[in-house]
Design a protein around this motif. Structure first.
Motif, PDB file in Angstrom:
ATOM      1  N   TYR A 185      25.937  -2.128  11.844  1.00 60.83           N
ATOM      2  CA  TYR A 185      24.096  -2.434  11.780  1.00 60.83           C
ATOM      3  C   TYR A 185      24.008  -2.919  10.280  1.00 60.83           C
ATOM      4  O   TYR A 185      25.504  -2.985   9.157  1.00 60.83           O
ATOM      5  CB  TYR A 185      23.893  -1.571  11.828  1.00 60.83           C
ATOM      6  CG  TYR A 185      24.315  -0.151  11.358  1.00 60.83           C
ATOM      7  CD1 TYR A 185      23.839   0.367  10.344  1.00 60.83           C
ATOM      8  CD2 TYR A 185      25.375   0.578  11.661  1.00 60.83           C
ATOM      9  CE1 TYR A 185      23.756   1.695  10.283  1.00 60.83           C
ATOM     10  CE2 TYR A 185      25.790   2.001  11.459  1.00 60.83           C
ATOM     11  CZ  TYR A 185      24.907   2.073  10.067  1.00 60.83           C
ATOM     12  OH  TYR A 185      25.532   3.518   9.489  1.00 60.83           O
ATOM     13  N   ALA A 186      23.085  -3.084   9.477  1.00 65.10           N
ATOM     14  CA  ALA A 186      23.318  -3.732   8.434  1.00 65.10           C
ATOM     15  C   ALA A 186      22.730  -3.015   7.075  1.00 65.10           C
ATOM     16  O   ALA A 186      21.739  -1.861   7.813  1.00 65.10           O
ATOM     17  CB  ALA A 186      22.042  -4.708   8.998  1.00 65.10           C
ATOM     18  N   LEU A 187      22.835  -2.929   6.700  1.00 63.56           N
ATOM     19  CA  LEU A 187      22.247  -2.254   4.715  1.00 63.56           C
ATOM     20  C   LEU A 187      21.553  -2.790   3.799  1.00 63.56           C
ATOM     21  O   LEU A 187      21.449  -4.172   4.290  1.00 63.56           O
ATOM     22  CB  LEU A 187      23.490  -1.512   4.435  1.00 63.56           C
ATOM     23  CG  LEU A 187      24.728  -1.323   5.345  1.00 63.56           C
ATOM     24  CD1 LEU A 187      25.266  -0.069   4.554  1.00 63.56           C
ATOM     25  CD2 LEU A 187      23.852   0.907   5.856  1.00 63.56           C
ATOM     26  N   GLY A 188      20.930  -2.593   2.914  1.00 65.81           N
ATOM     27  CA  GLY A 188      20.658  -2.612   2.575  1.00 65.81           C
ATOM     28  C   GLY A 188      18.505  -3.206   2.662  1.00 65.81           C
ATOM     29  O   GLY A 188      17.718  -2.888   3.409  1.00 65.81           O
ATOM     30  N   LYS A 189      18.075  -4.310   1.511  1.00 68.00           N
ATOM     31  CA  LYS A 189      16.784  -4.157   1.616  1.00 68.00           C
ATOM     32  C   LYS A 189      16.043  -5.025   2.908  1.00 68.00           C
ATOM     33  O   LYS A 189      15.089  -5.094   3.183  1.00 68.00           O
ATOM     34  CB  LYS A 189      16.251  -5.325   0.454  1.00 68.00           C
ATOM     35  CG  LYS A 189      16.219  -4.464  -1.224  1.00 68.00           C
ATOM     36  CD  LYS A 189      16.308  -5.260  -1.856  1.00 68.00           C
ATOM     37  CE  LYS A 189      16.343  -4.561  -3.321  1.00 68.00           C
ATOM     38  NZ  LYS A 189      16.196  -5.501  -4.169  1.00 68.00           N
ATOM     39  N   LYS A 190      16.976  -5.891   3.252  1.00 67.18           N
ATOM     40  CA  LYS A 190      16.498  -7.040   4.911  1.00 67.18           C
ATOM     41  C   LYS A 190      17.475  -6.540   5.849  1.00 67.18           C
ATOM     42  O   LYS A 190      17.051  -6.900   6.726  1.00 67.18           O
ATOM     43  CB  LYS A 190      17.253  -8.174   4.714  1.00 67.18           C
ATOM     44  CG  LYS A 190      16.519  -9.048   3.107  1.00 67.18           C
ATOM     45  CD  LYS A 190      14.503  -9.039   2.727  1.00 67.18           C
ATOM     46  CE  LYS A 190      14.791  -9.743   1.534  1.00 67.18           C
ATOM     47  NZ  LYS A 190      13.484  -9.904   0.904  1.00 67.18           N
ATOM     48  N   SER A 191      17.495  -4.844   5.706  1.00 73.07           N
ATOM     49  CA  SER A 191      18.170  -4.829   7.403  1.00 73.07           C
ATOM     50  C   SER A 191      17.243  -4.113   8.496  1.00 73.07           C
ATOM     51  O   SER A 191      17.649  -4.229   9.283  1.00 73.07           O
ATOM     52  CB  SER A 191      18.956  -2.949   6.610  1.00 73.07           C
ATOM     53  OG  SER A 191      17.991  -2.181   6.104  1.00 73.07           O
ATOM     54  N   LYS A 192      15.754  -3.412   8.700  1.00 72.27           N
ATOM     55  CA  LYS A 192      15.184  -3.455   9.121  1.00 72.27           C
ATOM     56  C   LYS A 192      14.481  -4.294  10.166  1.00 72.27           C
ATOM     57  O   LYS A 192      15.186  -3.828  11.670  1.00 72.27           O
ATOM     58  CB  LYS A 192      14.191  -2.831   8.488  1.00 72.27           C
ATOM     59  CG  LYS A 192      12.919  -1.618   9.104  1.00 72.27           C
ATOM     60  CD  LYS A 192      11.974  -1.423   8.721  1.00 72.27           C
ATOM     61  CE  LYS A 192      10.886  -0.486  10.374  1.00 72.27           C
ATOM     62  NZ  LYS A 192      10.731  -1.762  11.384  1.00 72.27           N
ATOM     63  N   SER A 193      14.138  -5.554   9.683  1.00 65.76           N
ATOM     64  CA  SER A 193      14.166  -6.457  10.957  1.00 65.76           C
ATOM     65  C   SER A 193      15.603  -6.933  11.307  1.00 65.76           C
ATOM     66  O   SER A 193      15.194  -7.206  12.765  1.00 65.76           O
ATOM     67  CB  SER A 193      13.654  -7.737   9.369  1.00 65.76           C
ATOM     68  OG  SER A 193      14.683  -8.663   9.182  1.00 65.76           O
ATOM     69  N   VAL A 194      16.610  -7.004  10.979  1.00 62.73           N
ATOM     70  CA  VAL A 194      18.366  -7.392  11.338  1.00 62.73           C
ATOM     71  C   VAL A 194      18.331  -6.215  12.582  1.00 62.73           C
ATOM     72  O   VAL A 194      18.661  -6.531  13.372  1.00 62.73           O
ATOM     73  CB  VAL A 194      19.247  -7.253  10.878  1.00 62.73           C
ATOM     74  CG1 VAL A 194      20.514  -7.472  10.817  1.00 62.73           C
ATOM     75  CG2 VAL A 194      19.004  -8.553   9.319  1.00 62.73           C
ATOM     76  N   ASN A 195      18.490  -4.814  12.192  1.00 62.04           N
ATOM     77  CA  ASN A 195      18.606  -4.088  12.848  1.00 62.04           C
ATOM     78  C   ASN A 195      17.431  -3.825  14.048  1.00 62.04           C
ATOM     79  O   ASN A 195      18.350  -2.800  15.582  1.00 62.04           O
ATOM     80  CB  ASN A 195      18.799  -2.321  12.376  1.00 62.04           C
ATOM     81  CG  ASN A 195      19.689  -2.580  11.031  1.00 62.04           C
ATOM     82  OD1 ASN A 195      20.734  -2.995  12.078  1.00 62.04           O
ATOM     83  ND2 ASN A 195      19.737  -1.877  10.784  1.00 62.04           N
ATOM     84  N   ASP A 196      16.223  -4.075  13.724  1.00 61.63           N
ATOM     85  CA  ASP A 196      15.715  -3.660  15.146  1.00 61.63           C
ATOM     86  C   ASP A 196      15.845  -5.314  15.815  1.00 61.63           C
ATOM     87  O   ASP A 196      15.801  -4.652  17.453  1.00 61.63           O
ATOM     88  CB  ASP A 196      13.814  -4.278  14.605  1.00 61.63           C
ATOM     89  CG  ASP A 196      13.611  -2.966  13.983  1.00 61.63           C
ATOM     90  OD1 ASP A 196      14.102  -1.535  14.621  1.00 61.63           O
ATOM     91  OD2 ASP A 196      12.000  -2.252  13.300  1.00 61.63           O
TER      92      ASP A 196
END
Length: 272
Positions: free
Chosen positions: A63-74
């Motif tokens: 799963y993604a970390l960092g500033k842009k991670s929320k949209s990726v993980n969703d």
């Protein structure tokens, strides 16, 4: 650094380990996308009998970390990595990936005990038919083009003659975290030309001349050819994935069609 979380479920006897393995970036907030992973390897049995049926779960989910991670993980959480999708029952509650994984495992094993326990007690001579297995292994590959390929290999066995293998591919823009769809990559009206290329590649694969002969081989029977949104956007080629039983019988298995970008140049959007 590796972080281990030991998690106990009191409603049934289960030995489970969930671990989180740090990604390569120690400061993910400075990266457009960095990655961590959560690993689960757990089993529960229906009874204490030595030959009791069991349910096994093996997960390795990045799963993604960092500033842009929320949209990726969703996007990942609704892509089919964890199926049945129990998260649908919690639409109003947004979960982080580790929480969603724990929720899935607890619900999957609890439902297994509840749904199959009484059946097995009445049908012990067919015990093997009550074995379940679910696994999901994911990997990430960064392309020089700035695209990040995220691919999940899912196996689900819920009784019967065979399990089901499913590959799920997602492509993200590394800088923005935005998921890439076919319409983001190809110019409008690309569908017909791309379908023709896919059919041609499948004809070559099965050593036939045209769509009719391809259908005689059991491919695209009773349906029109189509371009799947399940694809991997690589540096020099695109790989289109048709999952097990999607366009052919189970015996054929998963079908992947790889087309070099040079054959697609007239259909691709120009890079600004």
């Amino acid at each position: 650094m590796k972080r281990l979380l030991y998690w106990a479920l009191p409603m049934f006897a289960v030995a489970g380990i969930i671990s989180s393995c740090s990604g390569k970036s120690e400061k993910p907030e400075e990266e457009a996308l960095a990655w961590d992973s959560i690993v689960v390897d757990t089993t529960t049995t229906l009874t204490t009998d030595s030959h009791s049926p069991k349910a096994e779960i093996h997960l390795n989910i990045k799963y993604a970390l960092g500033k842009k991670s929320k949209s990726v993980n969703d996007s990942l959480l609704v892509s089919g990595l964890l199926s049945p999708d129990y998260l649908i029952l919690n639409k109003d509650k947004k979960m982080e990936v580790p929480e969603a994984v724990r929720h899935f495992v607890a619900r999957y094993l609890n439902d297994y005990k509840k749904d199959f326990g009484a059946l097995y007690e009445k049908d012990k001579e067919h015990g093997s038919s009550y074995n379940l297995q679910y696994s999901c292994n994911t990997h990430v590959e960064e392309q020089p083009t700035g695209i990040v390929n995220y691919v999940a290999e899912v196996y689900n066995y819920s009784g019967g003659a065979h399990g089901m293998n499913i590959s799920i591919a997602k492509n993200f823009d590394r800088e923005t975290g935005k998921i890439q769809k076919l319409s983001d990559t190809f110019v409008p009206g690309y569908e017909e030309g791309l379908k023709e290329l896919i059919v041609k590649e499948l004809c070559n694969k099965f050593d036939v001349k045209d769509l009719q002969e391809l259908q005689a081989k059991g491919i695209f029977v009773g349906m029109e050819p189509y371009v799947p949104e399940n694809f991997i956007n690589k540096e020099k080629e695109m790989e289109f994935i048709y999952c097990d039983t999607e366009i052919a019988e189970h015996a054929v298995g998963e079908l992947r069609v790889t087309i070099p970008l040079k054959k697609l140049k007239d259909m691709l959007k120009s890079k600004e």
